[in-house]
Write a protein that holds these residues in place. Sequence first.
Motif, PDB file in Angstrom:
ATOM      1  N   ALA A  34       0.829  -1.205   0.000  1.00 62.47           N
ATOM      2  CA  ALA A  34       0.000   0.000   0.000  1.00 62.47           C
ATOM      3  C   ALA A  34       0.868   1.262   0.000  1.00 62.47           C
ATOM      4  N   GLU A  35       1.929   1.266   0.812  1.00 61.77           N
ATOM      5  CA  GLU A  35       2.837   2.413   0.867  1.00 61.77           C
ATOM      6  C   GLU A  35       3.505   2.661  -0.479  1.00 61.77           C
ATOM      7  N   TRP A  36       4.027   1.586  -1.087  1.00 65.48           N
ATOM      8  CA  TRP A  36       4.750   1.747  -2.350  1.00 65.48           C
ATOM      9  C   TRP A  36       3.812   2.020  -3.522  1.00 65.48           C
ATOM     10  N   THR A  37       2.584   1.554  -3.446  1.00 66.84           N
ATOM     11  CA  THR A  37       1.622   1.822  -4.515  1.00 66.84           C
ATOM     12  C   THR A  37       1.305   3.308  -4.579  1.00 66.84           C
ATOM     13  N   GLU A  38       1.356   3.989  -3.433  1.00 66.34           N
ATOM     14  CA  GLU A  38       1.141   5.443  -3.418  1.00 66.34           C
ATOM     15  C   GLU A  38       2.271   6.176  -4.123  1.00 66.34           C
ATOM     16  N   ILE A  39       3.453   5.589  -4.130  1.00 67.33           N
ATOM     17  CA  ILE A  39       4.625   6.227  -4.733  1.00 67.33           C
ATOM     18  C   ILE A  39       4.665   6.000  -6.240  1.00 67.33           C
ATOM     19  N   ARG A  40       4.383   4.760  -6.653  1.00 69.72           N
ATOM     20  CA  ARG A  40       4.442   4.427  -8.086  1.00 69.72           C
ATOM     21  C   ARG A  40       3.725   3.111  -8.352  1.00 69.72           C
ATOM     22  N   ALA A  41       3.505   2.836  -9.633  1.00 69.45           N
ATOM     23  CA  ALA A  41       2.906   1.561 -10.032  1.00 69.45           C
ATOM     24  C   ALA A  41       3.930   0.459  -9.790  1.00 69.45           C
ATOM     25  N   LEU A  42       3.471  -0.650  -9.254  1.00 75.49           N
ATOM     26  CA  LEU A  42       4.359  -1.765  -8.935  1.00 75.49           C
ATOM     27  C   LEU A  42       4.253  -2.852  -9.987  1.00 75.49           C
ATOM     28  N   ASP A  43       5.387  -3.447 -10.323  1.00 72.14           N
ATOM     29  CA  ASP A  43       5.368  -4.592 -11.231  1.00 72.14           C
ATOM     30  C   ASP A  43       5.666  -5.860 -10.420  1.00 72.14           C
ATOM     31  N   ALA A  44       5.741  -6.983 -11.083  1.00 69.87           N
ATOM     32  CA  ALA A  44       5.930  -8.266 -10.402  1.00 69.87           C
ATOM     33  C   ALA A  44       7.253  -8.311  -9.628  1.00 69.87           C
ATOM     34  N   GLY A  45       8.290  -7.691 -10.171  1.00 70.33           N
ATOM     35  CA  GLY A  45       9.579  -7.649  -9.473  1.00 70.33           C
ATOM     36  C   GLY A  45       9.488  -6.863  -8.174  1.00 70.33           C
ATOM     37  N   ASP A  46       8.770  -5.732  -8.220  1.00 71.46           N
ATOM     38  CA  ASP A  46       8.579  -4.932  -7.005  1.00 71.46           C
ATOM     39  C   ASP A  46       7.821  -5.728  -5.947  1.00 71.46           C
ATOM     40  N   ILE A  47       6.779  -6.426  -6.372  1.00 73.89           N
ATOM     41  CA  ILE A  47       5.971  -7.231  -5.447  1.00 73.89           C
ATOM     42  C   ILE A  47       6.830  -8.305  -4.793  1.00 73.89           C
ATOM     43  N   SER A  48       7.694  -8.929  -5.562  1.00 73.92           N
ATOM     44  CA  SER A  48       8.584  -9.962  -5.026  1.00 73.92           C
ATOM     45  C   SER A  48       9.527  -9.373  -3.982  1.00 73.92           C
ATOM     46  N   ILE A  49      10.076  -8.211  -4.270  1.00 72.40           N
ATOM     47  CA  ILE A  49      10.974  -7.546  -3.316  1.00 72.40           C
ATOM     48  C   ILE A  49      10.216  -7.177  -2.047  1.00 72.40           C
ATOM     49  N   LEU A  50       9.000  -6.694  -2.191  1.00 74.47           N
ATOM     50  CA  LEU A  50       8.204  -6.324  -1.017  1.00 74.47           C
ATOM     51  C   LEU A  50       7.886  -7.545  -0.157  1.00 74.47           C
ATOM     52  N   ARG A  51       7.637  -8.693  -0.797  1.00 71.65           N
ATOM     53  CA  ARG A  51       7.417  -9.928  -0.030  1.00 71.65           C
ATOM     54  C   ARG A  51       8.654 -10.266   0.790  1.00 71.65           C
ATOM     55  N   MET A  52       9.819 -10.181   0.156  1.00 71.12           N
ATOM     56  CA  MET A  52      11.063 -10.477   0.862  1.00 71.12           C
ATOM     57  C   MET A  52      11.296  -9.481   1.993  1.00 71.12           C
ATOM     58  N   MET A  53      10.993  -8.204   1.727  1.00 67.18           N
ATOM     59  CA  MET A  53      11.166  -7.182   2.763  1.00 67.18           C
ATOM     60  C   MET A  53      10.295  -7.486   3.977  1.00 67.18           C
ATOM     61  N   ALA A  54       9.064  -7.903   3.739  1.00 62.69           N
ATOM     62  CA  ALA A  54       8.159  -8.232   4.850  1.00 62.69           C
ATOM     63  C   ALA A  54       8.716  -9.387   5.673  1.00 62.69           C
ATOM     64  N   CYS A  55       9.267 -10.392   5.009  1.00 64.67           N
ATOM     65  CA  CYS A  55       9.833 -11.542   5.719  1.00 64.67           C
ATOM     66  C   CYS A  55      11.079 -11.142   6.513  1.00 64.67           C
ATOM     67  N   VAL A  56      11.934 -10.330   5.918  1.00 72.01           N
ATOM     68  CA  VAL A  56      13.158  -9.904   6.599  1.00 72.01           C
ATOM     69  C   VAL A  56      12.815  -9.008   7.789  1.00 72.01           C
ATOM     70  N   GLU A  57      11.838  -8.108   7.626  1.00 71.90           N
ATOM     71  CA  GLU A  57      11.437  -7.250   8.737  1.00 71.90           C
ATOM     72  C   GLU A  57      10.896  -8.076   9.899  1.00 71.90           C
ATOM     73  N   SER A  58      10.155  -9.118   9.588  1.00 71.37           N
ATOM     74  CA  SER A  58       9.633 -10.009  10.629  1.00 71.37           C
ATOM     75  C   SER A  58      10.776 -10.711  11.355  1.00 71.37           C
ATOM     76  N   GLU A  59      11.750 -11.182  10.606  1.00 75.56           N
ATOM     77  CA  GLU A  59      12.924 -11.829  11.194  1.00 75.56           C
ATOM     78  C   GLU A  59      13.689 -10.846  12.075  1.00 75.56           C
ATOM     79  N   LEU A  60      13.844  -9.606  11.602  1.00 68.88           N
ATOM     80  CA  LEU A  60      14.532  -8.583  12.386  1.00 68.88           C
ATOM     81  C   LEU A  60      13.842  -8.352  13.722  1.00 68.88           C
TER      82      LEU A  60
END
Length: 130
Positions: free
Chosen positions: A40-66
């Motif tokens: 939702a945050e990044w969609t406000e900044i720009r249109a997301l493609d499949a690569g962006d979505i994949s990175i955001l998934r990884m970011m969510a997992c890493v943030e949870s681990e942190l």
Amino acid sequence: KKKKNANIASYSKGVKVKGAPPESEWMTDQQLQRFEELKAEWTEIRALDAGDISILRMMACVESELTKLQRFINTHSPTYTVRGKSGDTYSRARPEYQQLQDARTRLCVLIDKITQRGSDIDHADDFIAL
């Protein structure tokens, strides 16, 4: 072997592949919630493609681990005491502390990647406009 690799590549691009697990099977509820927030945050900044979505998934997992690792370190401290053969005691860094540092580095790399992808897209639009 090629078929298996093709499934992995297609799944990482956000394409639904027969036999691939849905996100809910490999992401926790906390990770899914954070992923939706990031999206939702990044969609406000720009249109997301499949690569962006994949990175955001990884970011969510890493943030949870942190979060989990930081809570552990806050509770148990970054070091533990060891008694040597001579009877001396000394402190050692916990393995979780190194994991925390590694996770922070991975998060920084992911943030850098998604930011670079956005600037590449912006520059591509400028080039097309010329």
